[in-house]
Scaffold this motif. Structure first.
Motif, mmCIF file in Angstrom:
data_model
loop_
_atom_site.group_PDB
_atom_site.id
_atom_site.type_symbol
_atom_site.label_atom_id
_atom_site.label_comp_id
_atom_site.label_asym_id
_atom_site.label_seq_id
_atom_site.Cartn_x
_atom_site.Cartn_y
_atom_site.Cartn_z
ATOM 1 N N PRO A 207 -10.765 -7.583 -5.314
ATOM 2 C CA PRO A 207 -9.279 -7.370 -4.605
ATOM 3 C C PRO A 207 -8.225 -7.233 -5.534
ATOM 4 N N ASP B 51 -8.112 -3.495 -6.914
ATOM 5 C CA ASP B 51 -7.945 -2.602 -5.635
ATOM 6 C C ASP B 51 -6.341 -2.771 -5.615
ATOM 7 N N ASP C 68 0.741 -1.233 0.070
ATOM 8 C CA ASP C 68 -0.088 -0.012 -0.110
ATOM 9 C C ASP C 68 0.766 1.293 0.048
ATOM 10 N N ARG D 197 -12.984 -3.035 1.429
ATOM 11 C CA ARG D 197 -11.879 -2.938 2.325
ATOM 12 C C ARG D 197 -12.547 -2.703 4.013
#
Lengths: 422, 422
Positions: B41, B44, B7, B122
């Motif tokens: 997912p 993302d 991230d 999330r």
């Protein structure tokens, strides 16, 4: 005698039981021809003075300028007794608002609009003074035994082009047959094409049908549909605002269309070119706050273009219907498709027409007490709750409505907000 | 390496000018087959880490449980270089979000929906985790020279039944020809029936058409339309989310349908049975906040029943269209029929994605300054006011939208309420 002089006079010749006073019938027959269709000042004069005094005043020329202008062409030549005798020869009756047969329930919206327009007229507004299209009729000429008083509870106008296609006639036959077998009265205008197909389908189903003609009932129009008129008279009902002998003129078609819309819980346009009488009926239907429906068709067919216009409107679009079940869902008060009916004239509800409970007759009071406070109930349910007959409920509702005591929607009737506890 | 570990990593391999970094193309090719269509997912992960790092993490198994579950079946077997070589042999290019050809404008609604769904995911919401239908594609395989980047400005999806009637094919031909002659791009799926009629009509008009296929572009489906695919590739554009060699499976038809809706300013359903792929495309169109249109037909035709269902809905009914002028009035931003597009996700607009003006690049700032405060303006007008090219406007608008700086409607774009003076 001017309008003010007769204002406030007692309504004369009220109906007693089933029969109607002959003087009243004669007066209504006179009015039915002297001002056809009723214009605002004549209608308002009759409302204020009653038909007998109004007819006498018109005949004597003792009326205000507006009424005189509307009636002077015929006031000396009308022979109401001759009209009633001619009607009798053809099996035609004159049905008047004072009679038990009058469709008060179906005409409630028309009455409300008429009252509001008359009030505006008295205030000097001449916007609609030329067209009498939306005033309630002063009387109806009728032939046939079908129950007129409860029309509008479960009736569907089915209208469309004279130059219908095979598709349009096929769909009309399906709709008319399906509705008539489920005891929905099929209302139409007796014209070639969609109208005739609708009446025939209802007759084939052995169901109820009402034909509203633009001319006198002794003169079926078009003549080619004379046999159809006969069949409708035998098991259904022929109606006209015009006395016997009247030719079906253009303006009579336009005023006739409002009666089809008014006598129908909702109206379906099956096929209509961009400019057609059916589009005029559709306009009346919306104006009366009734649900308007339209059948789609091929976009390549000019006969469906009017329907597509109605379905595609941004404001008040027609409800799309494909089957008699769809129509039943709208006019039968069950299933989907039911929409709230907008109040036609909120100004009027706050106006001078309100009465209080103790001014109501005992039946109207019982009907009012049978209403639910929150949920809308249909006439049958109100009848069961109040212990009076459905027909009595249907007769009392317009009074309660005009008195501002009830609220109306497609789902039925309930106590008006201002009368609710808390 | 789990999701949290990558991230915040910098987006790698950004496009430089017209060309796209080969490593980035290879990564997108890998992602395009390893997770097809993109699930939440995976999408993302790519959004957060960039495609090169995401592809490497997936190949190494250094991903969280959800991504691993979605990719483990293929992660070792995908050969992106072989896919890109195979594509080249067929004249197919891989178009990626980092490329100037990517349809950012058309996909703005899809991106917005995707971001909102990823945010909910999330937060632990697994409602939509099974169906990847609404996530934006990770890449597109394309064949043909038509301008992909500005799709959605003036494009119409035309979809319908494979088992079309002569009526449906006739109306499709009229619509497709009329729109293509007025430079509206006709988008469809290349199937038999309505789809093929739409492409053929656009080709006959010498106008633009885009065919979105459910399988690899080397495998035209249905094979009987192979010649049509060739003709579209010559003057228009073939698109697919699936790499070469992929068979057109059922799930690919469903995910393909969302791309037709997303690439179209509005979508027309010409004929559709009650349950058909076109109804699925219609659902996507509404879900993306785009205007949905439907052509009525005979109520006796099962092929029109889906259209009538769409037209008859109480909530978000389709707009009735009969002619290409009607469709142009909706997708061309002129005339009647234009309706405001509902904001897809108001929550998102108030979320963490807002940036301020000084975070924008200079082109986006100029575009923002070219917007009007009250009136919605279309990209052409904004381009003229801001002094940048229409294509640059189209590219900048999604950024401004995601930043919460603008408001969108069918009539175009304007400054968002919160950014207005006073």
């Amino acid at each position: 005698m001017d309008g003010a002089a007769v204002d406030g006079a007692a309504v004369d010749g009220a109906a007693t039981g089933g029969a109607v006073d002959p003087q009243l019938l004669i007066a209504r027959a006179y009015l039915s021809r002297v001002s056809e269709p009723a214009c605002i000042p004549v209608w308002d004069l009759v409302r204020r003075c009653g038909p007998v005094a109004a007819a006498a005043a018109i005949r004597d020329g003792a009326v205000d300028r507006d009424v005189a202008a509307a009636t002077q062409a015929r006031r000396d030549s009308v022979d109401p007794i001759a009209d009633l005798e001619a009607a009798e020869r053809y099996g035609i009756e004159l049905v008047v608002p004072e009679s038990e047969r009058w469709p008060h329930f179906a005409f409630a919206a028309l009455e409300r609009t008429g009252l509001a327009r008359a009030a505006r007229y008295r205030d000097g507004d001449r916007t609609h003074s030329e067209s009498g299209e939306l005033m309630p009729p002063l009387a109806l000429w009728a032939r046939g035994g079908l129950d007129l008083a409860s029309l509008g509870v479960r009736s569907a106008g089915i209208v469309g082009s004279r130059a219908a296609t095979a598709y349009g006639e096929h769909v009309t036959a399906e709709l008319g047959y399906g509705l008539a077998t489920r005891d929905v009265t099929v209302v139409s205008g007796g014209a070639y094409g969609i109208d005739a197909a609708a009446h025939r389908a209802a007759l084939a189903a052995g169901g109820p049908t009402v034909l509203v003609s633009a001319g006198g009932l002794d003169r079926p129009y078009p003549p080619g549909n004379a046999a159809l008129f006969e069949r409708v008279a035998e098991s259904g009902l022929l109606l006209s605002e015009s006395p016997p002998g009247c030719a079906p003129q253009r303006r009579r078609f336009l005023t006739r269309n409002r009666l089809i819309a008014a006598l129908s819980t909702g109206t379906v346009v099956v096929e209509a070119a961009a400019r057609s009488g059916a589009m005029n009926t559709a306009k009346h239907c919306v104006g009366l706050g009734r649900p308007l429906m339209a059948v789609p068709g091929p976009v390549t067919s000019p006969m469906s273009s009017g329907c597509h216009t109605l379905l595609g409107r941004d404001v008040a679009p027609a409800i799309l219907v494909s089957t008699s079940d769809d129509v039943l869902g709208v006019v039968g008060g069950i299933g989907e498709g039911a929409r709230p009916v907008p109040d036609n004239d909120p100004k009027l509800a706050a106006g001078d027409l309100r009465v209080d409970l103790d001014q109501l007759d005992s039946t109207a009071r019982r009907v009012f007490e049978g209403l639910l406070v929150r949920r809308f109930a249909r006439p049958d349910e109100i009848a069961a709750r109040s212990g009076v007959s459905p027909l009595e409920v249907i007769r009392a509702l317009p009074t309660l409505d005009l008195a501002g005591l009830i609220e109306t929607s497609d789902a039925g009737y309930r106590v008006a907000a201002r009368r609710r506890p808390g």
